[in-house]
Design an enzyme around this catalytic site. Sequence first.
Site, PDB file in Angstrom:
ATOM      1  N   GLY A  70     157.025 148.418  69.278  1.00  0.00           N
ATOM      2  CA  GLY A  70     156.989 148.140  67.849  1.00  0.00           C
ATOM      3  C   GLY A  70     158.190 147.342  67.367  1.00  0.00           C
ATOM      4  O   GLY A  70     158.057 146.425  66.547  1.00  0.00           O
ATOM      5  N   ASN A 144     156.434 156.088  58.327  1.00  0.00           N
ATOM      6  CA  ASN A 144     156.782 157.037  59.393  1.00  0.00           C
ATOM      7  C   ASN A 144     157.491 158.289  58.899  1.00  0.00           C
ATOM      8  O   ASN A 144     157.574 159.271  59.616  1.00  0.00           O
ATOM      9  CB  ASN A 144     157.657 156.341  60.454  1.00  0.00           C
ATOM     10  CG  ASN A 144     158.798 155.562  59.849  1.00  0.00           C
ATOM     11  OD1 ASN A 144     158.593 154.692  59.005  1.00  0.00           O
ATOM     12  ND2 ASN A 144     160.010 155.856  60.260  1.00  0.00           N
ATOM     13  N   GLN A 172     152.651 153.348  63.087  1.00  0.00           N
ATOM     14  CA  GLN A 172     152.271 154.757  62.868  1.00  0.00           C
ATOM     15  C   GLN A 172     150.771 154.903  62.613  1.00  0.00           C
ATOM     16  O   GLN A 172     150.263 156.026  62.577  1.00  0.00           O
ATOM     17  CB  GLN A 172     153.027 155.353  61.672  1.00  0.00           C
ATOM     18  CG  GLN A 172     154.493 155.602  61.936  1.00  0.00           C
ATOM     19  CD  GLN A 172     154.764 156.743  62.903  1.00  0.00           C
ATOM     20  OE1 GLN A 172     153.900 157.590  63.182  1.00  0.00           O
ATOM     21  NE2 GLN A 172     155.960 156.775  63.454  1.00  0.00           N
ATOM     22  N   HIS A 194     153.537 154.374  72.463  1.00  0.00           N
ATOM     23  CA  HIS A 194     154.032 155.757  72.548  1.00  0.00           C
ATOM     24  C   HIS A 194     153.727 156.586  71.307  1.00  0.00           C
ATOM     25  O   HIS A 194     153.996 157.776  71.271  1.00  0.00           O
ATOM     26  CB  HIS A 194     155.524 155.792  72.915  1.00  0.00           C
ATOM     27  CG  HIS A 194     156.479 155.407  71.831  1.00  0.00           C
ATOM     28  ND1 HIS A 194     157.168 156.352  71.108  1.00  0.00           N
ATOM     29  CD2 HIS A 194     156.891 154.210  71.359  1.00  0.00           C
ATOM     30  CE1 HIS A 194     157.974 155.738  70.238  1.00  0.00           C
ATOM     31  NE2 HIS A 194     157.822 154.439  70.383  1.00  0.00           N
ATOM     32  N   THR A 230     157.700 138.651  82.740  1.00  0.00           N
ATOM     33  CA  THR A 230     156.634 139.272  83.547  1.00  0.00           C
ATOM     34  C   THR A 230     156.101 140.492  82.829  1.00  0.00           C
ATOM     35  O   THR A 230     156.877 141.335  82.366  1.00  0.00           O
ATOM     36  CB  THR A 230     157.207 139.656  84.935  1.00  0.00           C
ATOM     37  OG1 THR A 230     157.698 138.461  85.540  1.00  0.00           O
ATOM     38  CG2 THR A 230     156.143 140.298  85.817  1.00  0.00           C
ATOM     39  N   CYS A 318     163.577 157.891  64.738  1.00  0.00           N
ATOM     40  CA  CYS A 318     164.102 156.803  65.561  1.00  0.00           C
ATOM     41  C   CYS A 318     165.517 156.458  65.131  1.00  0.00           C
ATOM     42  O   CYS A 318     166.280 155.888  65.875  1.00  0.00           O
ATOM     43  CB  CYS A 318     163.252 155.542  65.447  1.00  0.00           C
ATOM     44  SG  CYS A 318     161.564 155.845  65.043  1.00  0.00           S
TER      45      CYS A 318
END
Length: 369
Positions: A70, A144, A172, A194, A230, A318
């Site tokens: 995110g 959130n 969220q 996640h 990658t 967070c």
Amino acid sequence: MERVYLDNAATTKIRPEVLDVMVRAYSEFGNPSSVHREGQHAKKAIEEARDIIAFQLNCDPSEIVFTSGGTESDNWALKCAAGGHVITSKIEHPAVLRSCEMLEKHGVRVTYLPVDKHGFVSPDSLEKALTPDTSLVSIMMANNEIGTIEPIRELCGIAHEHGVLFHTDAVQAVGSVSVDIRNLGVDLLSFSAHKFYGPKGIGGLYLKKGTEISSFLNGGSQEFHMRAGTQNVQGILGMAEALRLAVDEQEESISHISFLRDLLKKTLIEKIPQVLFHGDESSAHPGIVNLYVPGMDGEKTLLLLDVKGFACSGGAACSSKDSSVSHVLTAIGAADEEAKNSLRISMGVFNKVEDIFSFVSAFSSVLNS
Ligand code: PLP
């Protein structure tokens, strides 16, 4: 003692089915950019994952670009699609707010729209803030901290009437509530695995076909020349499986989680009548409850709950370590004392009715200690 995890807005536990897919994917060691069979095998797997994700979100696979999550998606949308003037809200995640501050340092004007006491951005205030040099509007879908779900379709419509691009941080929302990109009409949308029982460090940015945006990471030609590096093959495969499961089971999940939320609020009110709740249930993430009890010391309560076996959070998990006063609660009009000491309880599919009763009993004993 079994721990009770009530911090699903911070992150969710990976589902065993997702882990299985990822473990199997670890035997795919080829680089998706290589022309040999090993590489092409990995490439085929990530393209299948892209198809699944695009199908679940209702967009074209060519419009999904994989990122590291995110934060990267938000940074990319803000820093590479904006110029002149940008409009956002006061309750965005730091990934958006700090990106806006960076833009300001480079001469971009940023308007931070206020929200009402439930956390809603008013379409009227957006209309009034638009100027001829506005290049981007970025308003989050689900907050959130308090769970408020913004009227994205309407806000996006207003931006488009003025020819302005619209980004939504749907980190969220994706997986937890229905997200239909075509119906929303947005140009850019951030998501992260996640938050829906997938792995950490993988997410995506939806980029509507024809959207003018430069690449954020430069290097190889991966991801349609839009995002070099990658690809995280295992993460991408895990994210696709997690989203497939989350959307397939969304109706049952929403009804289970909102049942737990209602039970939590009812039981809390019975036991602690002075409890106050933030946000608005009529348009909210089903699993986020933000509460305050007058006189409560938020940090101490969190620590004592942790010792008793309960994981929950104070405000934005967070960033909870570096901010003592929640900017979201301040924006909805909470006094400093309340914005500093509120708790966020966020429920997920793995929570059970017993978790709610044991939490309320532990919480009231902590308050009385
Ligand atoms: N936006 C919102 C609304 C979030 O809740 C989060 C995560 O906490 C992020 C962005 C950042 O996502 P990530 O952890 O994948 O970088």
